[in-house]
Design an enzyme around this catalytic site. Structure first.
Site, PDB file in Angstrom:
ATOM      1  N   ASP A 407      48.633 -48.121 -24.212  1.00  0.00           N
ATOM      2  CA  ASP A 407      47.473 -47.619 -23.474  1.00  0.00           C
ATOM      3  C   ASP A 407      46.930 -46.392 -24.195  1.00  0.00           C
ATOM      4  O   ASP A 407      47.323 -46.121 -25.329  1.00  0.00           O
ATOM      5  CB  ASP A 407      47.857 -47.310 -22.012  1.00  0.00           C
ATOM      6  CG  ASP A 407      46.687 -47.527 -21.061  1.00  0.00           C
ATOM      7  OD1 ASP A 407      45.656 -46.857 -21.237  1.00  0.00           O
ATOM      8  OD2 ASP A 407      46.796 -48.369 -20.148  1.00  0.00           O
ATOM      9  N   HIS A 470      41.386 -48.843 -23.169  1.00  0.00           N
ATOM     10  CA  HIS A 470      42.787 -48.401 -23.026  1.00  0.00           C
ATOM     11  C   HIS A 470      43.561 -48.549 -24.333  1.00  0.00           C
ATOM     12  O   HIS A 470      44.723 -48.911 -24.341  1.00  0.00           O
ATOM     13  CB  HIS A 470      43.484 -49.194 -21.901  1.00  0.00           C
ATOM     14  CG  HIS A 470      43.061 -48.748 -20.533  1.00  0.00           C
ATOM     15  ND1 HIS A 470      43.433 -47.543 -19.993  1.00  0.00           N
ATOM     16  CD2 HIS A 470      42.277 -49.348 -19.593  1.00  0.00           C
ATOM     17  CE1 HIS A 470      42.910 -47.425 -18.772  1.00  0.00           C
ATOM     18  NE2 HIS A 470      42.197 -48.495 -18.510  1.00  0.00           N
ATOM     19  N   GLU A 534      38.749 -51.848 -17.421  1.00  0.00           N
ATOM     20  CA  GLU A 534      38.214 -50.487 -17.519  1.00  0.00           C
ATOM     21  C   GLU A 534      37.821 -50.110 -18.943  1.00  0.00           C
ATOM     22  O   GLU A 534      38.277 -49.094 -19.468  1.00  0.00           O
ATOM     23  CB  GLU A 534      39.252 -49.486 -16.994  1.00  0.00           C
ATOM     24  CG  GLU A 534      39.619 -49.724 -15.548  1.00  0.00           C
ATOM     25  CD  GLU A 534      40.645 -48.722 -15.039  1.00  0.00           C
ATOM     26  OE1 GLU A 534      40.523 -48.293 -13.894  1.00  0.00           O
ATOM     27  OE2 GLU A 534      41.596 -48.375 -15.791  1.00  0.00           O
TER      28      GLU A 534
HETATM   29  C1  ACM Z   1      44.070 -51.558 -13.715  1.00  0.00           C
HETATM   30  O1  ACM Z   1      44.527 -51.085 -12.665  1.00  0.00           O
HETATM   31  N1  ACM Z   1      43.404 -50.785 -14.557  1.00  0.00           N
HETATM   32  C2  ACM Z   1      44.232 -52.952 -14.049  1.00  0.00           C
END
Ligand code: ACM
Ligand code: ZN
Length: 740
Positions: A407, A470, A534
């Site tokens: 991440d 991410h 995201e």
């Molecule tokens: C997430 O909670 N970003 C999948």
């Protein structure tokens, strides 16, 4: 209640507990003028403010626990703190010395859970009314407890404090003490010192009597009062009148209970060698079965039965003739064994199972995959702890551990082709306001070992990488991966980054091809998770400012950024499919179509129906982990851990239990589209393994029942009752759970 004390350019956050000490200090020294000019002004301000009533100790303790992480001593003797709140210093391993407040009234549940380095003596002043459940569970270096008054001790209050040698009480009437307050300790090595005239009283008193010789409460198995997840059918052939809730009560007296002392062993074919070992472990740990017993007698027989309808389906028969577990596959037999182990836990007491009533269980899961996702990125999870996590998951028939390996804040898996990833991106200081050093990664060898270990528990390990967002950790090592091509620091906070992988960058495809090749080789699970969530704010917005992306759009005739994402995913999915893996990803609305053979996750609050519609429309499968029910990193109750977070809503145990994996859809959806359920444990605010367990259980057990049991077999009140012996068993073994 806490104050920012500015001194030149330095900002020091101090707590009201320190404030009280500070005030006392100033009152001593101000008249003597033993202070510098620079110091006096802020000191006076601090002193003045501290006269206002001080509340909110929970926040102070959170500061002491999570912010002042390097402190090794906590001396509360000069404070006016009366209440040490629940979870105050939960799993603060570095704490070595503790002095309790002189006016202490109570210590909350799990306040010092697993503070395994607190040494020496703890003195509870006469004012102490109560030490709550599991408050000092696992404080294994404590050697002496001294109670000056009549302090009530809750369940597991000092369980597993194996270093204890002396417990001293001055109360002439034995204080109320839970029978299991000192579980997990060899009390023959502990000296109980009480007023001479009261010794007789203590000898008889609940809790205290264990210091005078082992006196165990009987293990009683009432099958309908324990199993989680609840099986499809359960018939108990008990003659015991108290089993009123038995599904089919006292139908016959022909089948008698099984007595473990009579059992002579486990029989299984070679294909079930692993399950045979598991069965022997259960018998050894949980029952009065005596290994090496010769002669004829009942056996535990494990068998494969191809006629069963599902890979994890099993039948379990118990009577005085023995135990027979039949599974369609080894996984089914293993599920039957997990049921057997819960039956042996019985009423959740320390004593081993002596007897189990005759019964017949027929069981199979409602959904194919029940998984938990853990996040070793934000806070690293030590390798060995992953194994213990697998063991606990498996008890509730979870069959997948989803590892979120990379991440923005770190890259945690060794990739031989790119050693930079762990060299440069697996060690940082800080996660939001928590200043600890968070470092670590898993070697490929460790991951192979985990895969093998988990396989023994029929848990597959699903690795996750991220794209296109991410991925700051990878971009930190290889700026070429991003649109901006500029070095970026490892992210130290939670949230969403706008640094995305560039779909127009050839190295992105080369990099992922190499990474996925290694992952596919390490993890035999049929799935690899590709992230997808995201990707910036606004989503995919970063690509609008990239000339290479603009060029690619022109070349491909794309109008919008979602088409670039489609392009990126198409190419990576193609690579993954060539490696024989099924891609999974977090569903976002920017995915206008879903590629055949992919699995999407419905996770966003309020977006589950949209994700389901997309899955049905594209004829792909879906995993349900809607934020409303399945985000187990959220606090379980108001004021619970994590107290400080990015605004997580409360997700109560009942709210998790209420998940309908079918989301109101028809059987057709359950049969064709629903793959399973997932509980997520994002770890921005989970900074220890004990806290990971605390966030996970018992909500994960509630979720397991949602994923496994048929809706007509589910009832929350009944679940709570069945859960109690299981959470007792976990606390007894020193595993943190958010027990009611
Ligand atoms: C997430 O909670 N970003 C999948
Ligand atoms: Zn770009």
């Amino acid at each position: 209640n806490s104050l920012l004390l500015r001194k030149s350019t330095q900002t020091i956050q101090i707590t009201s507990i320190e404030m009280t000490s500070f005030k006392n200090l100033l009152q001593t020294f101000l008249p003597l003028k033993l202070y510098s000019k620079d110091f006096v002004k802020p000191a006076l301000v601090a002193c003045a403010l501290s006269f206002f009533s001080v509340s909110g100790y929970a926040q102070d303790f959170r500061t002491l626990r999570d912010i002042k992480v390097n402190d090794t001593a906590l001396d509360l003797s000069t404070t006016n703190c009366k209440v040490i709140p629940r979870n105050a210093m939960h799993s603060r391993y570095r704490l070595q010395s503790l002095i309790l407040p002189l006016q202490l009234d109570s210590v909350g549940t799990q306040a010092f859970f697993a503070c395994k380095n607190i040494e020496g003596t703890l003195r509870f002043p006469a004012t102490t009314r109560v030490v709550s459940a599991a408050a000092f569970n696992g404080c294994s270096k404590l050697t002496e407890l001294s109670f000056d008054g009549s302090t009530r001790l809750g369940a597991f209050a000092f369980a597993n404090c194996r270093g204890l040698r002396v417990v001293r009480l001055s109360a002439t009437v034995p204080p109320v003490c839970a029978d299991n307050a000192f579980d997990g300790i060899d009390l023959s090595r502990v000296q109980l010192i009480v007023p001479a005239q009261s010794r007789k009283e203590y000898r008889k008193a609940q809790g205290w009597r264990h210091f005078f010789g082992k006196q165990e409460e009987a293990n009683v198995c009432r099958p309908e009062q324990i199993l989680v997840p609840r099986p499809l059918t359960l018939e108990v052939y008990s003659t015991d009148n108290s089993t009123k809730n038995s599904d089919k009560k006292a139908k016959t007296n022909a089948l008698l209970p099984l007595q473990w002392v009579k059992v002579v062993g486990v029989e299984a074919p070679q294909e079930l060698a692993n399950e045979k070992m598991q069965a022997e472990r259960i018998l050894g740990e949980r029952t009065v079965f005596a290994k090496g017993r010769r002669g004829v007698g009942p056996v535990v027989r494990l068998q494969l039965d191809a006629s069963l309808g599902n890979d994890e389906a099993y039948t379990l028969d118990i009577s005085n003739k023995g135990v027979v577990i039949k599974g369609k596959t080894a996984a089914g037999v293993f599920c039957g064994l997990m049921t057997l182990e819960q039956l042996c836990i019985g009423n959740g007491v320390a004593a081993r199972s002596v007897e189990i009533p005759a019964l017949h269980i027929k069981d199979q899961p409602r959904t194919a995959i029940r998984e938990l996702m853990v996040d070793p990125v934000r806070h690293f999870i030590p390798f060995e702890d992953l194994k213990s996590y697998v063991v606990e998951m498996a008890r509730y028939k979870y069959n997948a551990l989803h590892l979120h390996l990379v991440d923005d804040q770190a890259w945690r898996i060794e990739i031989k082709k790119y050693p930079e990833l762990i060299e440069k991106a697996s060690d940082r200081i800080g996660m939001d306001d928590m200043p600890a050093r968070i470092s670590g990664y898993y070697t490929q060898e460790q991951m192979r070992e985990l895969v093998q270990f988990a396989a023994k528990y029929h848990v597959m390990v699903i690795p996750e990488v991220e794209l296109p967002g991410h991925e700051v950790a990878a971009i930190h090592c290889f700026p070429q991966l991003s649109c901006a091509k500029k070095p970026v620091p490892i992210r130290l906070t939670c949230g969403v980054s706008n640094d995305l992988l560039c779909p127009a960058e050839p190295f992105v495809y080369e990099f992922f091809n190499n990474v996925l090749k290694e992952l596919a080789d390490i993890f035999p699970a049929p799935y690899v998770h590709l992230g997808g969530d995201e990707a910036g704010q606004p989503p995919l917005g970063a690509w609008s400012n990239c000339s290479a992306c603009t060029e690619l759009k022109k070349k491909e005739g794309f109008k919008e950024n979602w088409e670039l994402q489609q392009y990126l995913f198409d190419r990576i999915i193609h690579q993954l499919k060539l490696l024989g893996k099924k891609p999974m990803y977090w569903y976002e609305q920017e995915f206008k179509t879903i590629q055949p053979g992919c699995v999407v996750y419905a996770w966003r609050h309020g977006l589950t129906k949209t994700a389901i519609d997309a899955a049905v429309r594209n004829n792909v499968q879906i995993m349900l982990c809607p934020g409303e029910h399945c985000y187990l990193d959220y606090p379980e109750q108001k004021g619970d851990m994590p107290e400080v977070n990015w605004g997580m809503p409360v997700t109560s145990l009942e709210q998790t239990y209420k998940l309908d994996p079918a989301w109101g859809q028809d059987d057709n959806f359950v049969r064709n589209t629903l793959l399973g359920v997932s509980g997520t444990l994002w770890s921005e605010s989970i900074n220890s393994t004990e806290r990971l367990f605390y966030q996970t259980f018992p909500r994960a057990a509630a979720l397991a029942e949602a994923g496994w049991s048929m809706p007509e077999r589910r009832n929350y009140t009944d679940f709570l009752r069945r859960m109690k012996p299981l959470t007792d068993d976990m606390l007894r073994r020193g595993i943190a759970v958010n027990a009611k």
